[in-house]
Design an enzyme around this catalytic site. Structure first.
Site, short mmCIF file in Angstrom:
data_model
loop_
_atom_site.label_atom_id
_atom_site.label_comp_id
_atom_site.label_asym_id
_atom_site.label_seq_id
_atom_site.Cartn_x
_atom_site.Cartn_y
_atom_site.Cartn_z
N GLU A 267 -10.50 -1.42 4.00
CA GLU A 267 -9.16 -0.93 4.32
C GLU A 267 -8.91 0.42 3.64
OE1 GLU A 267 -6.33 -4.75 4.98
OE2 GLU A 267 -6.78 -4.31 2.88
N ASP B 237 0.80 -1.23 0.00
CA ASP B 237 0.00 0.00 0.00
C ASP B 237 0.84 1.29 0.00
OD1 ASP B 237 -1.73 -2.05 0.51
OD2 ASP B 237 -2.44 -1.28 2.43
#
Length: 552
Positions: A305, A143
């Site tokens: 998320e 990420d």
């Protein structure tokens, strides 16, 4: 024989390597290694098929200064990873796995291949490393984190494993750029501590200070902050961490703070299980719970998320990444459009409506740069999928970021959608027009009612893209695109709605990726490909093609 030894020693000196280590074997799963003082790095040999070895790094006072998990090589070496030895005196190493199958610890190949070095070679050794996409110099990346713009510099932090090319040892890596294209690797920004690994989070600028807020992932997931006085180069962790905790959900992470001028205070959105929680604060330290969003809205097939929340043209957009649950399996980015008053987000759509930001399989953890100039909303995504991210056919590094994209809004029917276009900085990469595609190029296709685009090479590998104006769909078939053997989930056909007519497609190719966009922003699709040789041929039915080489 003597000549052979001399040649071998000369080769080691050329590579900057020195004699192998001498471990202290303490049991069938336990060893220690006294660190030779004055050395900069210890090169750790990694074998990805092995179990984790837990390494505690001790200083001269026998205090543990670092703990890392590494798949130390048992019978072969896939690649090396550097361990910086500053302050290290002793390594305490515990092997996991069944030693009855692996043999005696003393015979492991790691001891013969583990070497001291004054440097670590990051020269690219990967056929599939992208040219104009951001990648880490080595190791694993997932990420994007903490992205912000300040004083002409774009800062990109990212989830990083400095000790292997698979997920582990989560740390914030750091790169900077002045044009969103050319990235310079920086030292590690935030490393694990006793509260846990450093999971995803965000940065904000607060006057001359940069404040990072991130998830400390220990026994439980809590939220911490750190401060930078040098523009985001180095951070000092807040002595009062953690600043936000909960006891009702296990997945409590990925904080996204932002200044909300409407209420003259900071807001925070973070993921909690399958909902997003919203908080407010005056100082980024003490947070007040305001509300939650998500129950029955959108897709709930996986954990929510990496949220984001920002205003575009009077509307608010809530980004919600989900894994699994993507439209074609695995991870993906959904979003919601509505209104936000600093306390509660209200979605304009019906609860069951799901909107995807990108309809490929390799677009996840999308977040925006804080404080982007010209009121732009510039985003990057992690260009992979949790279904196979650890197995893609690279070793020196794994994963790249998407090209930068600017977000806007458009209407179709009764709904408001987010538009996605390549950031204007991509235009600077356009070089001369060429007749055939290359491994790094941009392809423009002026479409008709039905357009078929086939990219292929001499090995018979191909990617087929189809635009159907009547059905208002665009699809990409990578089933025969090259190496698809590493995962049953990789060969796929992805299809996107076009929300009306596509007049022109913009297609970006960079060695292992294809990113296709409607030039007006109504459709985006990102897919990885691993051809044995570049696609050097293109056939287009029902469209006019222009190909630009990429100047990098």
């Amino acid at each position: 024989m003597k000549k052979t030894v001399l040649i071998f020693m000369a080769l080691l000196m050329t590579l900057g390597l020195k004699a192998q280590v001498k471990p202290i074997i303490l049991g069938d799963k336990h060893a220690m290694l006294k660190v030779k003082q004055g050395e900069k790095y210890l090169l750790l040999p990694v074998q990805e098929s092995e179990e984790i070895a837990a390494i505690a790094v001790l200083n001269g006072d026998n205090e543990m200064v670092k703990r890392l998990n590494v798949k130390l090589a048992i019978d072969r070496v896939d690649y090396y990873m550097p361990l910086e030895l500053k302050g290290a005196r002793l390594l305490d190493i515990e092997f996991h796995g069944d030693r009855r199958q692996k043999g005696a610890v003393s015979e492991f190949v790691c001891w013969r291949e583990m070497k001291y070095s004054g440097s670590f070679d990051t020269t690219n050794r990967e056929h599939f490393r992208p040219v104009y996409h951001h990648t880490p110099l080595y190791g694993w990346m997932n990420d994007p984190n903490g992205m912000f713009y300040k004083d002409g510099v774009w800062h990109l932090y990212y989830q990083y494993n400095p000790y292997g090319s698979q997920w582990e040892n989560m740390t914030w890596g750091h790169s900077t750029s002045r044009d969103l294209i050319h990235w310079e690797a920086q030292p590690l920004a935030i490393e694990p501590d006793w509260l846990g690994s450093i999971f995803s989070g965000s940065c904000v600028t607060n006057g001359d200070e940069v404040v990072a807020m991130y998830t400390s992932a220990g026994h439980h997931q809590t939220q911490s902050i750190a401060f930078s006085k040098d523009g985001g180069r180095t951070f000092t962790k807040y002595a009062g961490n953690p600043v936000l905790t909960t006891s009702d959900v296990a997945d409590f992470r990925d904080p996204r703070p932002f200044w909300n001028e409407d209420i003259k205070a900071w807001n925070l959105i973070l993921a909690a299980g399958q909902e997003m929680r919203i908080y407010s604060s005056k100082d980024l330290k003490d947070w007040k719970y305001e509300s939650s969003f998500g129950k029955e809205y959108g897709n709930h097939s996986g954990v929510w998320e990496c949220p984001d929340l920002f205003k575009i043209d009077g509307n608010w957009v809530l980004i919600c990444n989900i894994n699994p649950g993507g439209p074609f399996g695995g991870s993906a980015t959904q979003y919601f459009v509505g209104q936000f008053d600093g306390h509660k987000f209200t979605c304009e759509s019906m609860p069951k409506v799901t909107k995807w930001l990108d309809y490929g399989k390799d677009h996840y953890a999308t977040v925006s740069f804080y404080n982007a100039p010209e009121n732009r909303h510039v985003v990057l995504a992690w260009m992979s999928n949790w279904q196979y991210a650890n197995q893609v056919p690279t070793k020196q590094f794994r994963s790249a970021n998407s090209i930068p994209r600017d977000l806007g809004l458009f209407r179709c029917g009764e709904e408001t959608y987010v538009s996605v276009v390549p950031s204007k900085e991509m235009l600077a990469l356009r070089g001369a027009k060429v007749k055939k595609p290359t491994e790094t190029c941009e392809i423009l296709v002026d479409t008709k009612n039905n357009t078929e685009i086939v990219l292929s090479n001499t090995k018979g590998e191909q990617v087929v893209m189809r635009y159907d104006a009547a059905k208002q769909t665009f699809s990409m078939d990578r089933v025969n695109s090259g190496d698809v053997s590493f995962s049953e989930a990789f060969p796929a056909v992805t299809e996107a709605p076009t929300f009306g007519t596509i007049k022109q497609l913009r297609i970006f190719i960079d060695r292992c990726s294809i990113e296709a966009f409607d030039a007006e922003g109504k459709m985006a699709m990102t897919n990885l490909v691993f051809p044995s040789e570049p696609y050097n041929n293109i056939k287009v039915k029902g469209g006019k093609t222009t190909i630009f080489e990429i100047k990098y």
